[in-house]
Enzyme design. Sequence first.
Site, PDB file in Angstrom:
ATOM      1  N   CYS A  86       0.814  -1.222   0.000  1.00  0.00           N
ATOM      2  CA  CYS A  86       0.000   0.000   0.000  1.00  0.00           C
ATOM      3  C   CYS A  86       0.846   1.269   0.000  1.00  0.00           C
ATOM      4  O   CYS A  86       0.444   2.279  -0.577  1.00  0.00           O
ATOM      5  CB  CYS A  86      -0.925   0.013   1.215  1.00  0.00           C
ATOM      6  SG  CYS A  86      -1.973  -1.434   1.375  1.00  0.00           S
ATOM      7  N   HIS A 347      -9.291   2.297  -2.897  1.00  0.00           N
ATOM      8  CA  HIS A 347      -7.886   2.071  -2.530  1.00  0.00           C
ATOM      9  C   HIS A 347      -7.174   1.297  -3.635  1.00  0.00           C
ATOM     10  O   HIS A 347      -7.036   0.079  -3.560  1.00  0.00           O
ATOM     11  CB  HIS A 347      -7.849   1.302  -1.210  1.00  0.00           C
ATOM     12  CG  HIS A 347      -6.482   1.004  -0.687  1.00  0.00           C
ATOM     13  ND1 HIS A 347      -5.333   1.658  -1.117  1.00  0.00           N
ATOM     14  CD2 HIS A 347      -6.065   0.107   0.253  1.00  0.00           C
ATOM     15  CE1 HIS A 347      -4.290   1.170  -0.474  1.00  0.00           C
ATOM     16  NE2 HIS A 347      -4.699   0.221   0.356  1.00  0.00           N
ATOM     17  N   CYS A 377      -0.802   2.607   6.280  1.00  0.00           N
ATOM     18  CA  CYS A 377      -0.211   1.331   6.660  1.00  0.00           C
ATOM     19  C   CYS A 377       0.044   0.513   5.397  1.00  0.00           C
ATOM     20  O   CYS A 377      -0.444   0.850   4.319  1.00  0.00           O
ATOM     21  CB  CYS A 377      -1.120   0.578   7.624  1.00  0.00           C
ATOM     22  SG  CYS A 377      -2.769   0.218   6.987  1.00  0.00           S
TER      23      CYS A 377
END
Length: 390
Positions: A86, A347, A377
């Site tokens: 991520c 996302h 995160c």
Amino acid sequence: MSAPVIVSAVRTAIGTARKGTLANTDGETLASAIVEETVCRSGLEPHRFDDILLAESQYGGGDLARYAAVVNGMLDVPGVALNRHCAGSLTSIGLAAASVKSGMESALVAGGVQATSMAPRLRQRVAGTADEYADWYPATHPDSPTAPNLDVSITVGWNTAKAVGITREEQDAWACRSHQRAVAAIDAGKFADEIVPLKLDGPGDAPVEFAVDEHPRRDTSPAKLASLKVLHPEIPGFSITAGNSSGINDAAAAVAVTSAELALAEGLTPLARILAWGAAGVDPALMGFGALRAADKVLRRAGLTYADVTLWEINEAFASVPIAACKEFGLDEERVNFSGSGCSLGHPVAASGARMVVTLVHELRRRGGGLGLATMCAGGGQGGAVLIEV
């Protein structure tokens, strides 16, 4: 040392994976489009760039950055693929800034590409067999009951909520507001300056322009979110649902990073300065706290406090993460994810960090300047953050 500045900041609109507008658009196409527009808006000739750094995640191990360089005629510009899950594109921006600050390079494209819809499926030979193969997913950390390797609803969403004492109602309320803010931003045209429209083949090969984020739901309400089933009903008190989690998405985002000296010499207008960047590691079972620890590290490096930051982007991989950050840092929720985030915009894993930086750049310029911090995160118990000043 040279001061790294951002001279262009763009992204694609965010598509809903596998059933949205980008469902049939591969990573190579997204990478080529975002690099072309980033270079074009920078004001520099393509050959002036020293390198292209693009994060990619679960896309088979190629090199989308070099592919994009070749497609755009930048044959003398290399390209590197990097992966911090991520936080990959935040890392690419940090590495570009470091290269400029060291004086080794003076102009780079940095960002990330996520083509979930077209990502290849990986296979691995089953141990003990000669030719039997099964689906394989690369591990981010050793598997354990408290940190299952393939279930971030537990390692990020639930474990964060449990540790901080965040209720289902708080998470649903945050997710609902995320959708409301994203829809309001779209309606106000806030994203128009940062989105590069993509020309795609539509039904019957009719051309389609994709320029508006399609994941936010206009009809989201507290009642609808409250009606959703939790993802793990067998776990007592489990509070994570599809509604207070991020979407699964496709997109690309990038910035052009140059030295302040080059920008001045070429008559470019810097959009922002990159003040600090960094990554953090945490226990994989407390992965959501990677976003908080990365923010800690970056602010310490810059000699600043939480109160100094004007606007925050704290990725909503799960709503519990920004809620935890607000509680721990004492943040005003009005300054966090001001135009929505993962729960609403979506996302697109490898692109989300760059998307957040792009949005911060444009929003801070609208507001007349200030400090912006993007943090998130990442798989395996990590976090990444970038601090900018407009």
